[in-house]
Scaffold this motif. Sequence first.
Motif, PDB file in Angstrom:
ATOM      1  N   ALA A 253      49.363  35.753  40.238  1.00 59.03           N
ATOM      2  CA  ALA A 253      50.371  35.325  39.247  1.00 59.03           C
ATOM      3  C   ALA A 253      50.039  35.921  37.875  1.00 59.03           C
ATOM      4  O   ALA A 253      50.947  36.368  37.158  1.00 59.03           O
ATOM      5  CB  ALA A 253      50.416  33.801  39.178  1.00 59.03           C
ATOM      6  N   ARG A 254      48.761  35.959  37.540  1.00 63.50           N
ATOM      7  CA  ARG A 254      48.377  36.557  36.240  1.00 63.50           C
ATOM      8  C   ARG A 254      48.773  38.026  36.172  1.00 63.50           C
ATOM      9  O   ARG A 254      49.102  38.547  35.115  1.00 63.50           O
ATOM     10  CB  ARG A 254      46.854  36.414  36.024  1.00 63.50           C
ATOM     11  N   GLU A 255      48.742  38.703  37.333  1.00 69.36           N
ATOM     12  CA  GLU A 255      49.090  40.138  37.376  1.00 69.36           C
ATOM     13  C   GLU A 255      50.582  40.348  37.623  1.00 69.36           C
ATOM     14  O   GLU A 255      51.033  41.489  37.789  1.00 69.36           O
ATOM     15  CB  GLU A 255      48.279  40.838  38.475  1.00 69.36           C
ATOM     16  N   LYS A 256      51.316  39.238  37.728  1.00 68.00           N
ATOM     17  CA  LYS A 256      52.766  39.287  37.978  1.00 68.00           C
ATOM     18  C   LYS A 256      53.109  39.997  39.302  1.00 68.00           C
ATOM     19  O   LYS A 256      54.064  40.789  39.396  1.00 68.00           O
ATOM     20  CB  LYS A 256      53.503  39.942  36.809  1.00 68.00           C
ATOM     21  N   VAL A 257      52.286  39.737  40.296  1.00 68.17           N
ATOM     22  CA  VAL A 257      52.578  40.225  41.647  1.00 68.17           C
ATOM     23  C   VAL A 257      52.477  39.025  42.586  1.00 68.17           C
ATOM     24  O   VAL A 257      52.015  37.950  42.183  1.00 68.17           O
ATOM     25  CB  VAL A 257      51.599  41.347  42.096  1.00 68.17           C
ATOM     26  N   THR A 258      52.905  39.205  43.836  1.00 67.11           N
ATOM     27  CA  THR A 258      52.775  38.097  44.788  1.00 67.11           C
ATOM     28  C   THR A 258      51.363  38.126  45.384  1.00 67.11           C
ATOM     29  O   THR A 258      50.658  39.147  45.328  1.00 67.11           O
ATOM     30  CB  THR A 258      53.797  38.222  45.940  1.00 67.11           C
ATOM     31  N   ALA A 259      50.969  37.004  45.977  1.00 71.13           N
ATOM     32  CA  ALA A 259      49.653  36.957  46.630  1.00 71.13           C
ATOM     33  C   ALA A 259      49.586  37.999  47.746  1.00 71.13           C
ATOM     34  O   ALA A 259      48.556  38.642  47.957  1.00 71.13           O
ATOM     35  CB  ALA A 259      49.395  35.560  47.182  1.00 71.13           C
ATOM     36  N   ALA A 260      50.697  38.178  48.468  1.00 71.50           N
ATOM     37  CA  ALA A 260      50.723  39.183  49.544  1.00 71.50           C
ATOM     38  C   ALA A 260      50.444  40.569  48.967  1.00 71.50           C
ATOM     39  O   ALA A 260      49.659  41.347  49.527  1.00 71.50           O
ATOM     40  CB  ALA A 260      52.093  39.169  50.236  1.00 71.50           C
ATOM     41  N   GLN A 261      51.073  40.859  47.841  1.00 69.57           N
ATOM     42  CA  GLN A 261      50.870  42.191  47.236  1.00 69.57           C
ATOM     43  C   GLN A 261      49.432  42.365  46.753  1.00 69.57           C
ATOM     44  O   GLN A 261      48.848  43.439  46.913  1.00 69.57           O
ATOM     45  CB  GLN A 261      51.847  42.390  46.080  1.00 69.57           C
ATOM     46  N   ALA A 262      48.872  41.300  46.190  1.00 69.73           N
ATOM     47  CA  ALA A 262      47.484  41.393  45.728  1.00 69.73           C
ATOM     48  C   ALA A 262      46.553  41.616  46.925  1.00 69.73           C
ATOM     49  O   ALA A 262      45.644  42.455  46.881  1.00 69.73           O
ATOM     50  CB  ALA A 262      47.097  40.115  44.979  1.00 69.73           C
ATOM     51  N   ALA A 263      46.809  40.876  48.005  1.00 67.33           N
ATOM     52  CA  ALA A 263      45.952  40.992  49.199  1.00 67.33           C
ATOM     53  C   ALA A 263      46.040  42.404  49.787  1.00 67.33           C
ATOM     54  O   ALA A 263      45.027  42.990  50.204  1.00 67.33           O
ATOM     55  CB  ALA A 263      46.361  39.949  50.231  1.00 67.33           C
ATOM     56  N   LEU A 264      47.239  42.944  49.796  1.00 68.59           N
ATOM     57  CA  LEU A 264      47.443  44.285  50.361  1.00 68.59           C
ATOM     58  C   LEU A 264      46.841  45.362  49.452  1.00 68.59           C
ATOM     59  O   LEU A 264      46.190  46.309  49.929  1.00 68.59           O
ATOM     60  CB  LEU A 264      48.953  44.508  50.530  1.00 68.59           C
ATOM     61  N   ALA A 265      47.045  45.194  48.148  1.00 72.39           N
ATOM     62  CA  ALA A 265      46.485  46.176  47.202  1.00 72.39           C
ATOM     63  C   ALA A 265      44.959  46.169  47.302  1.00 72.39           C
ATOM     64  O   ALA A 265      44.317  47.215  47.200  1.00 72.39           O
ATOM     65  CB  ALA A 265      46.932  45.839  45.781  1.00 72.39           C
ATOM     66  N   TRP A 266      44.382  44.986  47.533  1.00 73.41           N
ATOM     67  CA  TRP A 266      42.922  44.913  47.668  1.00 73.41           C
ATOM     68  C   TRP A 266      42.465  45.697  48.905  1.00 73.41           C
ATOM     69  O   TRP A 266      41.522  46.484  48.822  1.00 73.41           O
ATOM     70  CB  TRP A 266      42.456  43.445  47.759  1.00 73.41           C
ATOM     71  N   VAL A 267      43.147  45.517  50.026  1.00 72.82           N
ATOM     72  CA  VAL A 267      42.764  46.251  51.255  1.00 72.82           C
ATOM     73  C   VAL A 267      42.862  47.761  51.003  1.00 72.82           C
ATOM     74  O   VAL A 267      41.930  48.524  51.299  1.00 72.82           O
ATOM     75  CB  VAL A 267      43.658  45.839  52.454  1.00 72.82           C
ATOM     76  N   LEU A 268      43.979  48.187  50.395  1.00 76.53           N
ATOM     77  CA  LEU A 268      44.177  49.624  50.138  1.00 76.53           C
ATOM     78  C   LEU A 268      43.109  50.183  49.202  1.00 76.53           C
ATOM     79  O   LEU A 268      42.748  51.360  49.296  1.00 76.53           O
ATOM     80  CB  LEU A 268      45.564  49.851  49.528  1.00 76.53           C
ATOM     81  N   SER A 269      42.610  49.336  48.313  1.00 75.64           N
ATOM     82  CA  SER A 269      41.637  49.811  47.319  1.00 75.64           C
ATOM     83  C   SER A 269      40.233  49.982  47.907  1.00 75.64           C
ATOM     84  O   SER A 269      39.357  50.527  47.248  1.00 75.64           O
ATOM     85  CB  SER A 269      41.553  48.821  46.145  1.00 75.64           C
ATOM     86  N   GLN A 270      40.045  49.524  49.127  1.00 77.92           N
ATOM     87  CA  GLN A 270      38.695  49.549  49.691  1.00 77.92           C
ATOM     88  C   GLN A 270      38.333  50.912  50.293  1.00 77.92           C
ATOM     89  O   GLN A 270      37.216  51.090  50.784  1.00 77.92           O
ATOM     90  CB  GLN A 270      38.520  48.430  50.735  1.00 77.92           C
TER      91      GLN A 270
END
Length: 329
Positions: A253-270
């Motif tokens: 929410a602080r990044e103005k994205v959904t939790a799903a998007q944050a979770a996916l962006a984290w996987v992609l960033s690994q």
Amino acid sequence: MNRRKLGKSGIEVSAIGLGCMGMSEFYGPSDDRESIALIKKAFDLSITFFDTADMYGVGHNEIIVGQALRDLPRDKIVVATKFGNMRRVDGANLGVNGRPEYVKAACDMSLKRLGLDHIDLYYQHRVDPDVPIEETVGAMAELVKEGKVRFLGLSEAGSATIRRAHKVHPITALQTEFSLWTRDPENGIFATTRELGIAFVAYSPLGRGFLTGSFKDKNQFAPKDFRSVNPRMSGDNFDANRKLVDRVEEVAAREKVTAAQAALAWVLSQGEDIIPIPGTRHEKYLRDNIAASELRLRPEVLRSLGDILPPGSAAGTRYDETGMRRVGI
Ligand SMILES: NC(=O)c1ccc[n+]([C@@H]2O[C@H](COP(=O)([O-])OP(=O)(O)OC[C@H]3O[C@@H](n4cnc5c(N)ncnc54)[C@H](OP(=O)(O)O)[C@@H]3O)[C@@H](O)[C@H]2O)c1
């Protein structure tokens, strides 16, 4: 959408693929017409990597994926399917089969259901502990020679098995669960796949939906929904894990994205070698997930997401006892 290399195959796929499993089974009811339309929409929106398996819906998933893909340009899509989890027509699980004659027969059946003359990426869904991996992969390699399959993959195999398999025929991709709450591959598997140049296809990158924050009540799953009996999403574990997801939602929410998007962006960033294949039956989610593939969250945000769920912090195992015995072999 960004693209990522599929191991050493020489081909690239969209940075996220589309997992089609839930369109047939495991996560409640679905509608074939909507599923087929969604697969085509995914291609229109630049997804080129489609994931299915012979066991999803006991063949049903390959049939609907095939129906959707026949209207798409074959040379622009990468179709992945899997064999090895045997089921009876009524759905009963019959165990794992990696015997060479079964590999050949399963491939022919998948080609027929998909309506294709070749499969781009053919995975062994689970390693058969009773059949040397050399024999199974030997049979898979013959499928490559016959032109029925282009590239080979394994799913949930352990490092020693991956190495043995790779000596018989190059393994292009390993498909294994990886997400904020399933960090197991960090413990040696990534080291192996990276050393050998094998792509890592991350399945259930949204924790089967749990990491999206959508699940508020452990009793919300229909009786046949796989998640109603999943150890992480039932009993006290649900509540403990829900608290962790609350924190993921706060960061998102602080990044103005959904939790799903944050979770996916984290996987992609690994790692650039990681290709998540989130599953969905909804166009809105599909679009959100595609948008997540373009997200660039700041390093400190990614770190804080990872810190919420360090390896081993999720309550409960990701499968029941039988399922856990079949992974990491
Ligand atoms: N190799 C293996 O053993 C194995 C095991 C499991 C899965 N897989 C593959 O991996 C694929 C993906 O895994 P998965 O489907 O298990 O889990 P997942 O992708 O982690 O989660 C899917 C769930 O998340 C929901 N969802 C998706 N995007 C969302 C978004 N943006 N916002 C809110 N909710 C969202 C979906 O809802 P809706 O469906 O309602 O849209 C669905 O309930 C499967 O389809 C399958 O192809 C492989």
